[in-house]
Design an enzyme around this catalytic site. Structure first.
Site, short mmCIF file in Angstrom:
data_model
loop_
_atom_site.label_atom_id
_atom_site.label_comp_id
_atom_site.label_asym_id
_atom_site.label_seq_id
_atom_site.Cartn_x
_atom_site.Cartn_y
_atom_site.Cartn_z
N MET A 167 13.06 24.41 3.37
CA MET A 167 12.36 23.73 2.29
C MET A 167 13.31 22.90 1.43
O MET A 167 12.99 21.77 1.03
CB MET A 167 11.62 24.74 1.42
CG MET A 167 10.82 24.09 0.30
SD MET A 167 9.96 25.30 -0.73
CE MET A 167 8.69 25.88 0.39
N TYR A 169 16.44 29.44 9.83
CA TYR A 169 15.23 30.15 10.23
C TYR A 169 15.03 30.08 11.74
O TYR A 169 15.22 29.04 12.37
CB TYR A 169 14.01 29.55 9.54
CG TYR A 169 13.92 29.88 8.08
CD1 TYR A 169 13.73 31.18 7.64
CD2 TYR A 169 14.02 28.87 7.12
CE1 TYR A 169 13.64 31.48 6.28
CE2 TYR A 169 13.94 29.15 5.77
CZ TYR A 169 13.75 30.46 5.36
OH TYR A 169 13.67 30.74 4.02
N LYS A 225 0.84 -1.20 0.00
CA LYS A 225 0.00 0.00 0.00
C LYS A 225 0.88 1.25 0.00
O LYS A 225 2.08 1.19 0.24
CB LYS A 225 -0.93 0.00 1.22
CG LYS A 225 -0.21 0.06 2.55
CD LYS A 225 -1.20 0.03 3.70
CE LYS A 225 -0.46 0.10 5.04
NZ LYS A 225 -1.41 0.14 6.18
#
Length: 356
Positions: free
Chosen positions: A301, A253, A35
């Protein structure tokens, strides 16, 4: 040149893990759970390496159809069953085994026009309280299904919420035995943890998932370290930048990391948009140029920053293992407050994947 991040899928490790699961299962037949696109590894990429299995278990009709179109002729089990009565025509066409967990599905099977009976897995709620009939409802549901011309082989299915411990299977097993009293039925109960650690749950079919991909069902690598299971996915990248920090300099950050002294850090081409956990804290293990070190500062990111103190020779182009054979995905997940399952499934589409 492409960005240097890449995920590598080791097909030999997958075959070995299947063999280990087979050995653990004893004489039980084995559903290989594929799955979630084979837990992020790519079902079309890995299914042939699992071809010695007795069947594939998954969720999506699209993945089941893909396997049939690739030539897979052995059983395919839909773990969540069908979602609409119209789906039964597709199950009939591709000869798929389905779980049944609700009365509306029994009604749909009774009314369907099928070319031949379908094999059914009757799902019992053994205490996890997701899908399935309550124990006191099982006998009635079983008798209804048994009376239908559209039902072929009927198997009792359940799932364990806490199979990492002996106590976690004892009470559900009692419920299952009570619910199945008087029923002559094959059973499929064991997930990865139960396959490894609770042979009393094996019965006719086991359903290993995470262990096929070389991670621990408990989330602790040390629990399977002596089993022979090997990580199938390795995520690697490179150092693309180096910064020399002075004492008191901050990184990333939120300025979450502050250097306590002079320190070199490396910038790695990998971030949360690639599937690396955004919540990975300072101290999360990582490997640079063959040396274990740690993430420092916030995950961005597209980049993460790492301490180069243990590897002073490292620089631009140095190889980085984010998880794999040396950096266990379970350890990265644990540091980040999640599980290896999630990290595998979260691998982003933008990450190139190669097989070996």
């Amino acid at each position: 040149m492409s960005r240097p991040i890449v995920a590598t899928i080791n097909r030999a490790a997958l075959r070995q893990n299947l063999a280990i699961a087979r050995q653990a299962a004893g004489g039980s037949r084995l559903w290989s759970v594929v799955k979630a696109n084979a837990y992020g590894h790519g079902i079309d990429r890995v299914w042939q390496s699992l071809a010695e299995t007795d069947g594939f278990a998954l969720l999506n009709l699209e993945e089941a159809i893909l396997l049939r179109e690739r030539g897979w002729k052995k059983p395919i089990l839909l773990l969540e069953g069908f979602f609409h009565p119209a789906d039964l025509e597709i199950l009939d066409r591709y000869r798929l085994t389905t779980s049944v967990h609700s009365n509306w599905q029994i009604k749909a099977l009774a009314e369907a026009k099928l070319s031949a009976p379908l094999d059914i897995y009757l799902k019992m709620n053994s205490g996890m309280n997701r899908l399935g009939f309550q124990p006191e409802q099982v006998n009635n549901a079983w008798q209804k299904l048994r009376s239908l011309k559209n039902v072929g082989e009927l198997t009792l299915m359940a799932h364990f919420a806490d199979a990492e411990s002996t106590e976690g299977v004892a009470e559900p097993l009692k419920r299952i035995e009570q619910a199945a009293e008087g029923l002559e039925c094959p059973r499929s109960l064991a997930n990865s943890a139960a396959t490894l650690w609770h042979p009393q749950t094996h019965h006719d079919w086991v359903r290993p998932g995470i262990i096929l991909y070389g991670a621990s069902p408990s989330g602790r690598w040390q629990d399977i370290a002596g089993s022979g299971l090997q990580p199938v996915m390795t995520l690697t990248s490179e150092i693309i930048g180096v910064q020399q920090l002075a004492a008191g300099s901050c990184v990333g950050y939120g300025s979450r990391y502050r250097a306590s002294g002079s320190q070199r850090i490396g910038v790695v081409a990998c971030g949360y948009a690639d599937g690396y956990p955004r919540h990975a804290p300072t101290g999360t293990p990582i490997r640079v140029d063959g040396e274990m070190t740690q993430v420092v500062g916030a995950v961005s990111m597209d980049m993460i920053t790492v301490d180069l103190t243990p590897c002073p020779q490292a620089g631009i182009g140095s190889q980085v293992e984010l998880w794999g054979n040396s950096v266990k995905i379970d350890d990265v997940a644990s540091a980040s407050g999640t599980v290896g399952y999630e990290l595998m499934c979260a691998l982003a589409q933008r990450v190139p994947v190669q097989t070996e």
